[in-house]
Design a protein around this motif. Sequence first.
Motif, mmCIF file in Angstrom:
data_model
loop_
_atom_site.group_PDB
_atom_site.id
_atom_site.type_symbol
_atom_site.label_atom_id
_atom_site.label_comp_id
_atom_site.label_asym_id
_atom_site.label_seq_id
_atom_site.Cartn_x
_atom_site.Cartn_y
_atom_site.Cartn_z
ATOM 1 N N LYS A 38 24.941 43.506 51.102
ATOM 2 C CA LYS A 38 24.809 44.554 50.076
ATOM 3 C C LYS A 38 23.372 45.032 49.921
ATOM 4 C CE LYS A 38 28.537 42.964 47.105
ATOM 5 N NZ LYS A 38 28.813 42.025 46.062
ATOM 6 N N ALA A 39 22.420 44.113 50.036
ATOM 7 C CA ALA A 39 21.027 44.471 49.740
ATOM 8 C C ALA A 39 20.164 44.358 50.986
ATOM 9 C CB ALA A 39 20.483 43.561 48.629
ATOM 10 N N ARG A 40 19.791 45.515 51.489
ATOM 11 C CA ARG A 40 18.994 45.567 52.726
ATOM 12 C C ARG A 40 17.616 44.912 52.551
ATOM 13 N NH1 ARG A 40 15.727 49.215 54.513
ATOM 14 N NH2 ARG A 40 15.983 50.396 52.606
ATOM 15 N N LEU A 41 17.090 45.019 51.303
ATOM 16 C CA LEU A 41 15.739 44.494 51.058
ATOM 17 C C LEU A 41 15.699 42.973 50.939
ATOM 18 C CD1 LEU A 41 14.454 46.950 48.283
ATOM 19 C CD2 LEU A 41 13.886 46.970 50.699
ATOM 20 N N LEU A 42 16.882 42.389 50.836
ATOM 21 C CA LEU A 42 16.956 40.951 50.580
ATOM 22 C C LEU A 42 16.761 40.143 51.871
ATOM 23 C CD1 LEU A 42 17.552 39.102 48.168
ATOM 24 C CD2 LEU A 42 19.966 39.177 48.797
ATOM 25 N N ASP A 43 15.976 39.047 51.768
ATOM 26 C CA ASP A 43 15.713 38.243 52.968
ATOM 27 C C ASP A 43 16.482 36.934 52.997
ATOM 28 O OD1 ASP A 43 13.429 39.745 54.321
ATOM 29 O OD2 ASP A 43 12.783 39.643 52.236
ATOM 30 N N PHE A 44 16.741 36.361 51.812
ATOM 31 C CA PHE A 44 17.457 35.075 51.820
ATOM 32 C C PHE A 44 18.201 34.847 50.507
ATOM 33 C CE2 PHE A 44 14.518 32.476 49.183
ATOM 34 C CZ PHE A 44 13.401 33.310 49.162
ATOM 35 N N VAL A 45 19.219 33.991 50.613
ATOM 36 C CA VAL A 45 20.049 33.646 49.460
ATOM 37 C C VAL A 45 20.224 32.132 49.495
ATOM 38 C CG1 VAL A 45 22.371 33.877 48.476
ATOM 39 C CG2 VAL A 45 21.310 35.840 49.578
ATOM 40 N N PHE A 46 20.154 31.508 48.327
ATOM 41 C CA PHE A 46 20.456 30.069 48.306
ATOM 42 C C PHE A 46 21.214 29.735 47.024
ATOM 43 C CE2 PHE A 46 17.099 28.659 45.337
ATOM 44 C CZ PHE A 46 16.270 29.779 45.352
ATOM 45 N N GLY A 47 22.028 28.685 47.107
ATOM 46 C CA GLY A 47 22.910 28.350 45.994
ATOM 47 C C GLY A 47 22.340 27.276 45.084
ATOM 48 N N THR A 48 23.136 26.918 44.089
ATOM 49 C CA THR A 48 22.683 25.981 43.062
ATOM 50 C C THR A 48 22.506 24.558 43.604
ATOM 51 O OG1 THR A 48 25.012 25.797 42.481
ATOM 52 C CG2 THR A 48 23.678 27.201 41.097
ATOM 53 N N ASP A 49 23.130 24.261 44.743
ATOM 54 C CA ASP A 49 23.003 22.919 45.297
ATOM 55 C C ASP A 49 21.939 22.850 46.390
ATOM 56 O OD1 ASP A 49 24.364 20.949 44.056
ATOM 57 O OD2 ASP A 49 25.842 20.621 45.639
ATOM 58 N N SER A 50 21.230 23.948 46.591
ATOM 59 C CA SER A 50 20.260 23.973 47.702
ATOM 60 C C SER A 50 18.820 24.034 47.202
ATOM 61 C CB SER A 50 20.524 25.185 48.604
ATOM 62 O OG SER A 50 21.850 25.187 49.033
ATOM 63 N N ILE A 51 18.642 23.854 45.896
ATOM 64 C CA ILE A 51 17.288 23.985 45.334
ATOM 65 C C ILE A 51 16.312 23.010 45.986
ATOM 66 C CG2 ILE A 51 15.933 23.641 43.204
ATOM 67 C CD1 ILE A 51 18.369 24.821 41.706
ATOM 68 N N ASP A 52 16.767 21.771 46.191
ATOM 69 C CA ASP A 52 15.840 20.779 46.753
ATOM 70 C C ASP A 52 15.467 21.059 48.213
ATOM 71 O OD1 ASP A 52 15.833 19.721 44.295
ATOM 72 O OD2 ASP A 52 16.548 17.735 44.831
ATOM 73 N N GLN A 53 16.225 21.955 48.843
ATOM 74 C CA GLN A 53 15.851 22.327 50.231
ATOM 75 C C GLN A 53 14.992 23.587 50.251
ATOM 76 O OE1 GLN A 53 19.761 21.784 50.229
ATOM 77 N NE2 GLN A 53 18.793 19.777 50.032
ATOM 78 N N LEU A 54 14.619 24.085 49.073
ATOM 79 C CA LEU A 54 13.914 25.376 49.030
ATOM 80 C C LEU A 54 12.664 25.435 49.926
ATOM 81 C CD1 LEU A 54 13.876 28.239 47.884
ATOM 82 C CD2 LEU A 54 12.703 27.356 45.873
ATOM 83 N N PRO A 55 11.811 24.393 49.928
ATOM 84 C CA PRO A 55 10.631 24.502 50.804
ATOM 85 C C PRO A 55 11.019 24.704 52.273
ATOM 86 C CG PRO A 55 10.373 22.692 49.267
ATOM 87 C CD PRO A 55 11.788 23.178 49.114
ATOM 88 N N GLN A 56 12.058 23.983 52.717
ATOM 89 C CA GLN A 56 12.482 24.125 54.116
ATOM 90 C C GLN A 56 13.141 25.501 54.342
ATOM 91 O OE1 GLN A 56 13.056 21.349 52.235
ATOM 92 N NE2 GLN A 56 11.508 20.112 53.270
ATOM 93 N N ILE A 57 13.874 25.968 53.331
ATOM 94 C CA ILE A 57 14.496 27.293 53.455
ATOM 95 C C ILE A 57 13.407 28.354 53.624
ATOM 96 C CG2 ILE A 57 15.796 29.077 52.175
ATOM 97 C CD1 ILE A 57 17.445 26.791 50.928
#
Length: 447
Positions: A102-121
């Motif tokens: 939907k959003a061309r400007l968007l680069d990434f999406v992450f869910g509520t269970d992926s917060i602790d992987q944010l640095p790696q994401i």
Amino acid sequence: MEMSQNLGRGQKVYITTYGCQMNEHDTERMYSLLELNKYLAATSPEEADIIIINSCSVREKPVHKVMSEIGTYKSLKETKSQLKIGVGGCVGQMEGKKLLQKARLLDFVFGTDSIDQLPQILDSVVQENKRDAWTRMGHRETYSLETLVRKTKVNAFVTITKGCDNFCSFCVVPFTRGRERSRLMSELISDVRGLVSRGVKEITLLGQNVNSYKCPEGAGGLSELLKRVCTETDVERVRFTTSHPKDFDDALIEVLAKHIDKLGHYVHLPAQSGSSKILEMMNRGYTREAYLEKVHKIKAAIPNVNLSTDIIVGFPGETDEDFEQTLSLLQEVEYENVYGFMYSPRPFTKALKYTEQVPEEIKNQRLQRLLEFQDSLSEKIVHKYDQKIFDVLVEGPSRHNKNVYIARTSHNKVVHFESDTDLVGKTLPMKIVRAQPFVLWGEVVSQ
Ligand code: SF4
């Protein structure tokens, strides 16, 4: 908490936060994790290399809100080609890859269970230029973490559970946060001790339904946890939110009464409606009578308790009579604060399919009436604090006036007072000299 190797390399991250305390807490966790990995916090989107929208899907038009915020970064993205924009939180969890389409400007999406992987994401997004969604939910994994805070404040949130199994018919949380999981009690005790050693005076135990907390190693439920936090740590005050009336049991009320010095005189008990018919349609698991019985028990156990609640008006099938029952509940319980919301249909929920939807205009009128009704009640109730002396915990200076400080009584009432000296973190006696529904004004009592 393990650190990755220098992932951030000084890149600046800006996070906007929508929604509940859980989301605010998640944002704080994201910033903390990122700082541990050498990212820096940006103070504005213009300054940022990475912008994250920590979204909420509890209220209306959540995807629309996210899309329009992404749109506001269009010119920024055009002038700064390296800028990365991501969406986290409940909308990220629900929409996943669809958002990227939907959003061309968007680069990434992450869910509520992926917060602790944010640095790696972020590493994949920034270093490898990956455009992807990370939304896997670990329903069965052990829920273990360490509370992270960047700058120690007087109070800190400690999550004790995540997810929810209740499936109230209006609520999207079980779909966005997944099945309920509790942290180990031993881990929580050492977490609180760690925060206290860093200067935290008050902790708020956080969960979608804290009353169904259950230690995975069988050490007990919320009442046992509260008892142990009160007796085995040096924290001065303990609060907990959000409670579910159906799980608010006698053992808990007993602990609240016994450890009143730390647990205070405040209970937030979301009723949602005063009509048993509507409560059943909401799948809340209690009737008006059962709710009132708990309120009476709480009032008997905790003298001068401050009760607050959440109310949804305009739930499908709510008649004028049902709404009047909600008003009469407010009158009968004598809440000091009511957080009122208009029902809005949410994806995946049962109530979405209910046919008797209430027109927006009526919802609006009912909300206005509810708030006005509560204002008139609060106006009368608040005078009970006038000219009384309470111990207050000083939280910090007011944002608007540097000589005014904000403190809280054990009833969770906000007190403003003037002081030339910095009293943050101190507990001191305060005389209430002016009592208004949303704020009390006080003067320090010389000891
Ligand atoms: S208890 Fe009900 S309202 Fe609260 S998070 Fe769970 S489903 Fe939603």
